[in-house]
Design an enzyme around this catalytic site. Structure first.
Site, PDB file in Angstrom:
ATOM      1  N   CYS A 118       0.835  -1.204   0.000  1.00 50.96           N
ATOM      2  CA  CYS A 118       0.000   0.000   0.000  1.00 50.96           C
ATOM      3  C   CYS A 118       0.870   1.255   0.000  1.00 50.96           C
ATOM      4  O   CYS A 118       1.983   1.251   0.542  1.00 50.96           O
ATOM      5  CB  CYS A 118      -0.928   0.001   1.209  1.00 50.96           C
ATOM      6  SG  CYS A 118      -2.254  -1.222   1.101  1.00 50.96           S
ATOM      7  N   CYS A 199      -3.466   0.139  -3.359  1.00 53.00           N
ATOM      8  CA  CYS A 199      -4.188   0.442  -2.123  1.00 53.00           C
ATOM      9  C   CYS A 199      -3.512   1.610  -1.411  1.00 53.00           C
ATOM     10  O   CYS A 199      -2.347   1.934  -1.694  1.00 53.00           O
ATOM     11  CB  CYS A 199      -4.254  -0.783  -1.203  1.00 53.00           C
ATOM     12  SG  CYS A 199      -2.643  -1.501  -0.779  1.00 53.00           S
TER      13      CYS A 199
END
Length: 279
Positions: A118, A199
């Site tokens: 992420c 993400c």
């Protein structure tokens, strides 16, 4: 009279030799014509307008795969580079390069995929050299070309052909000749998968020195990646608008194409910011 009789057999012999030579020449000519006819009617490699398959493609792909797994991402040590190469090869060898489908590449995508941390995903459009110089010096971000799939395929080309040996090293089709060609389908699938995996906070580096506009809906980012970002996984999108040093500043964060991009992000419920000439 005896002299005349002696000449007769010699004349016959010479005539026989001449006829034999003529027969041999005719036979040779017929063989040449027949052979040429067979060659002309046999299958030929299709001709296209783009460069052909990269020489030593297998060695290049395998070498990059082993290098990536060993040096860049040792955590991916379980990746089978031989299987990855075979799945790439099976996707295009002996196939018409204008009839490639997403299903052809699905085994490759599954074998070579890996998690993207992420807050590290960095997308780009028309900033190829700059964005990769950036990620080379700043390891906090990953472009598609910094993943295993992108690293193996970056700046190489390939396509097949229905005739032997099944790979066309002379030419491959451009996207304008047919959209379902091996390279276009590969990068579309890889881009889709890269976007789906993103993400946290994601970034996109765009070129603000292009007169046609920094954001183009026809680009890979505009047509594939942005629509496959998941609003439930992506918390924000940061737009990095870069200008060429000493070049024109055709667009700012309030420019027309950037406003269109912002509208798309708003419609998909993404939070976003825009920064010019990020460092």
């Amino acid at each position: 009279m005896p002299v005349q009789q002696a000449k007769w057999p010699r004349t016959v012999l010479l005539a026989g030799i001449v006829l034999l030579l003529v027969a041999l020449v005719v036979a040779a000519l017929l063989a040449s014509v027949l052979t040429r006819g067979k060659q002309e009617t046999g299958p030929r490699m299709l001709k296209w307008k783009d460069r052909g398959t990269s020489r030593h493609l297998q060695e290049v792909v395998l070498g990059r795969c082993y290098s990536y797994v060993a040096a860049r991402q040792p955590a991916l040590g379980d990746k089978d580079c031989l299987k990855i190469w075979e799945s790439l090869k099976q996707a295009f060898v002996y196939k018409n390069p204008c009839n490639i489908t997403a299903e052809d590449y699905q085994p490759l995508m599954e074998l070579a995929s890996h998690p993207i941390p992420c807050n590290k995903s960095l997308f780009w459009s028309k900033t190829n050299d700059l964005v990769h110089r950036y990620t080379k010096s700043n390891h906090n971000f990953l472009t598609l070309e910094d993943t295993l799939l992108g690293y193996m395929a970056d700046r190489v080309s390939w396509c097949g052909d229905p005739s032997a040996p099944g790979i066309n090293y002379e030419s491959c089709p451009k996207r304008t000749e047919c959209e379902s060609n091996p390279i276009s389908v590969f990068w579309k699938m890889a881009s889709k998968m890269f976007a789906e995996a993103a993400c946290g906070v994601v970034r996109v580096m765009l070129n603000g020195s292009i007169e046609a506009g920094a954001f183009r809906s026809s680009s890979i980012f505009g047509s594939i990646e942005i629509s496959n970002l998941n609003p439930d996984k992506v918390s924000a999108v940061q737009i990095w608008l870069m200008h060429d040093i000493g070049g024109p500043q055709s667009e700012s964060c309030s420019g027309y194409s950037i406003r269109r991009l912002k509208d798309i992000l708003e419609e998909r419920n993404f939070k976003f910011t825009c920064e010019e000439n990020h460092r």
